[in-house]
Design an enzyme around this catalytic site. Sequence first.
Site, PDB file in Angstrom:
ATOM      1  N   CYS A  41     -13.038  13.958   6.952  1.00 15.27           N
ATOM      2  CA  CYS A  41     -13.347  14.186   5.545  1.00 15.27           C
ATOM      3  C   CYS A  41     -13.386  15.691   5.290  1.00 15.27           C
ATOM      4  CB  CYS A  41     -14.692  13.537   5.212  1.00 15.27           C
ATOM      5  SG  CYS A  41     -15.293  13.953   3.573  1.00 15.27           S
TER       6      CYS A  41
ATOM      7  N   ASN B  48      12.491 -14.436  -2.961  1.00 12.99           N
ATOM      8  CA  ASN B  48      12.120 -14.130  -1.576  1.00 12.99           C
ATOM      9  C   ASN B  48      13.344 -14.292  -0.679  1.00 12.99           C
ATOM     10  OD1 ASN B  48       9.666 -13.321  -0.235  1.00 12.99           O
ATOM     11  ND2 ASN B  48       9.788 -15.195   0.971  1.00 12.99           N
TER      12      ASN B  48
ATOM     13  N   HIS C  39      -4.482  -4.156  -2.271  1.00 10.61           N
ATOM     14  CA  HIS C  39      -4.886  -3.797  -0.911  1.00 10.61           C
ATOM     15  C   HIS C  39      -5.044  -2.287  -0.729  1.00 10.61           C
ATOM     16  CE1 HIS C  39      -3.211  -7.886   0.704  1.00 10.61           C
ATOM     17  NE2 HIS C  39      -4.249  -8.017  -0.079  1.00 10.61           N
TER      18      HIS C  39
ATOM     19  N   CYS D 147     -13.838   9.182   2.697  1.00  9.72           N
ATOM     20  CA  CYS D 147     -14.779   9.395   3.799  1.00  9.72           C
ATOM     21  C   CYS D 147     -15.292   8.032   4.260  1.00  9.72           C
ATOM     22  CB  CYS D 147     -15.924  10.265   3.293  1.00  9.72           C
ATOM     23  SG  CYS D 147     -17.108  10.692   4.594  1.00  9.72           S
TER      24      CYS D 147
ATOM     25  N   ILE E 279       0.837  -1.195   0.000  1.00 11.94           N
ATOM     26  CA  ILE E 279       0.000   0.000   0.000  1.00 11.94           C
ATOM     27  C   ILE E 279       0.876   1.250   0.000  1.00 11.94           C
ATOM     28  CG2 ILE E 279      -1.910  -1.198   1.127  1.00 11.94           C
ATOM     29  CD1 ILE E 279      -1.050  -0.035   3.791  1.00 11.94           C
TER      30      ILE E 279
ATOM     31  N   GLY F 234       8.986 -11.155  -2.670  1.00 16.56           N
ATOM     32  CA  GLY F 234       8.873 -10.585  -1.317  1.00 16.56           C
ATOM     33  C   GLY F 234       7.526 -10.778  -0.662  1.00 16.56           C
ATOM     34  N   THR F 235       6.954 -11.950  -0.840  1.00 13.76           N
ATOM     35  CA  THR F 235       5.703 -12.232  -0.132  1.00 13.76           C
ATOM     36  C   THR F 235       5.801 -13.610   0.506  1.00 13.76           C
ATOM     37  OG1 THR F 235       3.311 -12.544  -0.342  1.00 13.76           O
ATOM     38  CG2 THR F 235       4.618 -12.947  -2.331  1.00 13.76           C
ATOM     39  N   SER F 236       5.173 -13.734   1.673  1.00 13.11           N
ATOM     40  CA  SER F 236       5.240 -15.011   2.383  1.00 13.11           C
ATOM     41  C   SER F 236       4.196 -15.990   1.863  1.00 13.11           C
ATOM     42  CB  SER F 236       5.052 -14.787   3.886  1.00 13.11           C
ATOM     43  OG  SER F 236       3.862 -14.064   4.109  1.00 13.11           O
TER      44      SER F 236
HETATM   45  P1  NAD Z   1       4.996 -10.721   4.800  1.00 11.86           P
HETATM   46  O1  NAD Z   1       5.591  -9.770   5.791  1.00 11.86           O
HETATM   47  O2  NAD Z   1       4.066 -11.768   5.304  1.00 11.86           O
HETATM   48  O3  NAD Z   1       6.174 -11.458   4.046  1.00 11.86           O
HETATM   49  C1  NAD Z   1       7.255 -10.729   3.500  1.00 11.86           C
HETATM   50  C2  NAD Z   1       8.181 -11.701   2.822  1.00 11.86           C
HETATM   51  O4  NAD Z   1       9.217 -10.929   2.233  1.00 11.86           O
HETATM   52  C3  NAD Z   1       8.831 -12.708   3.768  1.00 11.86           C
HETATM   53  O5  NAD Z   1       8.609 -14.021   3.283  1.00 11.86           O
HETATM   54  C4  NAD Z   1      10.318 -12.342   3.732  1.00 11.86           C
HETATM   55  O6  NAD Z   1      11.149 -13.504   3.709  1.00 11.86           O
HETATM   56  C5  NAD Z   1      10.421 -11.590   2.429  1.00 11.86           C
HETATM   57  N1  NAD Z   1      11.482 -10.563   2.392  1.00 11.86           N
HETATM   58  C6  NAD Z   1      11.902  -9.753   3.399  1.00 11.86           C
HETATM   59  N2  NAD Z   1      12.876  -8.929   2.962  1.00 11.86           N
HETATM   60  C7  NAD Z   1      13.069  -9.240   1.658  1.00 11.86           C
HETATM   61  C8  NAD Z   1      13.950  -8.742   0.645  1.00 11.86           C
HETATM   62  N3  NAD Z   1      14.827  -7.749   0.883  1.00 11.86           N
HETATM   63  N4  NAD Z   1      13.878  -9.289  -0.592  1.00 11.86           N
HETATM   64  C9  NAD Z   1      13.008 -10.305  -0.852  1.00 11.86           C
HETATM   65  N5  NAD Z   1      12.160 -10.809   0.062  1.00 11.86           N
HETATM   66  C10 NAD Z   1      12.178 -10.274   1.299  1.00 11.86           C
HETATM   67  O7  NAD Z   1       4.343  -9.828   3.659  1.00 11.86           O
HETATM   68  P2  NAD Z   1       3.172 -10.110   2.603  1.00 11.86           P
HETATM   69  O8  NAD Z   1       3.228 -11.520   2.134  1.00 11.86           O
HETATM   70  O9  NAD Z   1       3.273  -9.018   1.594  1.00 11.86           O
HETATM   71  O10 NAD Z   1       1.820  -9.915   3.410  1.00 11.86           O
HETATM   72  C11 NAD Z   1       1.694  -8.896   4.354  1.00 11.86           C
HETATM   73  C12 NAD Z   1       0.486  -7.980   4.263  1.00 11.86           C
HETATM   74  O11 NAD Z   1       0.809  -6.767   4.973  1.00 11.86           O
HETATM   75  C13 NAD Z   1       0.136  -7.547   2.852  1.00 11.86           C
HETATM   76  O12 NAD Z   1      -1.247  -7.652   2.770  1.00 11.86           O
HETATM   77  C14 NAD Z   1       0.515  -6.071   2.755  1.00 11.86           C
HETATM   78  O13 NAD Z   1      -0.544  -5.296   2.246  1.00 11.86           O
HETATM   79  C15 NAD Z   1       0.730  -5.597   4.178  1.00 11.86           C
HETATM   80  N6  NAD Z   1       1.996  -4.810   4.324  1.00 11.86           N
HETATM   81  C16 NAD Z   1       2.350  -3.887   3.367  1.00 11.86           C
HETATM   82  C17 NAD Z   1       3.543  -3.180   3.482  1.00 11.86           C
HETATM   83  C18 NAD Z   1       3.912  -2.179   2.425  1.00 11.86           C
HETATM   84  O14 NAD Z   1       3.031  -1.617   1.765  1.00 11.86           O
HETATM   85  N7  NAD Z   1       5.222  -1.925   2.184  1.00 11.86           N
HETATM   86  C19 NAD Z   1       4.389  -3.408   4.578  1.00 11.86           C
HETATM   87  C20 NAD Z   1       4.003  -4.341   5.546  1.00 11.86           C
HETATM   88  C21 NAD Z   1       2.792  -5.049   5.398  1.00 11.86           C
END
Ligand code: NAD
Length: 248
Positions: free
Chosen positions: A153, A219, A122, A130, A106, A193-195
């Site tokens: 608002c 990741n 997201h 609002c 986000i 970069g997502t779990s």
């Molecule tokens: P998560 O925190 O569950 O997972 C993050 C993943 O990124 C982990 O598996 C980790 O090993 C990996 N990671 C960490 N550093 C890294 C790097 N330098 N390079 C590559 N991989 C790396 O995050 P998610 O799966 O995105 O889910 C979390 C939720 O929280 C999402 O819905 C998101 O909207 C929200 N969120 C957003 C932000 C943002 O906008 N930046 C930040 C935190 C959480």
Amino acid sequence: MNDPHLDLPSLREYRHVVIVTGAGISAESGIATYRAAGSGWNDQHLEWRSHTARYGNFLPELWQFWGSLRAATTAAAPNPAHLALAAAEARTLQAGGSFLVATQNIDGLHQRAGSRDVIELHGSIHRTRCVRRACTGPHLDGRLPEQGAPLSCETCGKPARPDVVLFGESLAAADQRRVRQALRSADLCVYVGTSGNVWPVAGFVDEAAAAGARCVLVNADPWDEPNLRFSDTFLGPAGTILPAILGA
Ligand code: NAD
């Protein structure tokens, strides 16, 4: 599983690309991931209060969190991973292909890096709307809340909220349709970069694989439950790996 310190393959030749990103791609910009210890995101109180059924009762506390995230992401800069995606998009479009970034983030960093086709599944912390749906729709808003006072608002004075998907809310159907349409014709799908714990995003790889796309995971850590749809997993920082596989 590939060792990121060995030579990485080039994925430049693919023409219909879908990139799926999560909090990890912004870690090297200094934005804490959801899972990171002390990030504040995984605080159970925050999660409970951020539910769509309750958030109206906790707006002062929630705006402190949302406001700090708005300030931190505004101060952050896109990192080499965001920049590599923007450059790959430009190159792919020039070659007559398609390139979509579907992000769970986000923070707006993809757009600031120059990515043009970005679906923010997201929402965005940088937009406000609002609490009354009938009032003004989402708009860019750089305001930060005063201590203990939620934003209101600017049209009607009722409380405002960020244009993000709260716990208990659904992702926009049109956004999901758009991603699925792109996945059906994708020849490459890269998760970064997502779990892989958040749905429906975790399932997009199955749709990409069913369409015959090469599916790649970038990741820092392996997933708790590995998904065999990924033919390649590159473990390491996205800011190093993405420029290597998508760059010049
Ligand atoms: P998560 O925190 O569950 O997972 C993050 C993943 O990124 C982990 O598996 C980790 O090993 C990996 N990671 C960490 N550093 C890294 C790097 N330098 N390079 C590559 N991989 C790396 O995050 P998610 O799966 O995105 O889910 C979390 C939720 O929280 C999402 O819905 C998101 O909207 C929200 N969120 C957003 C932000 C943002 O906008 N930046 C930040 C935190 C959480």
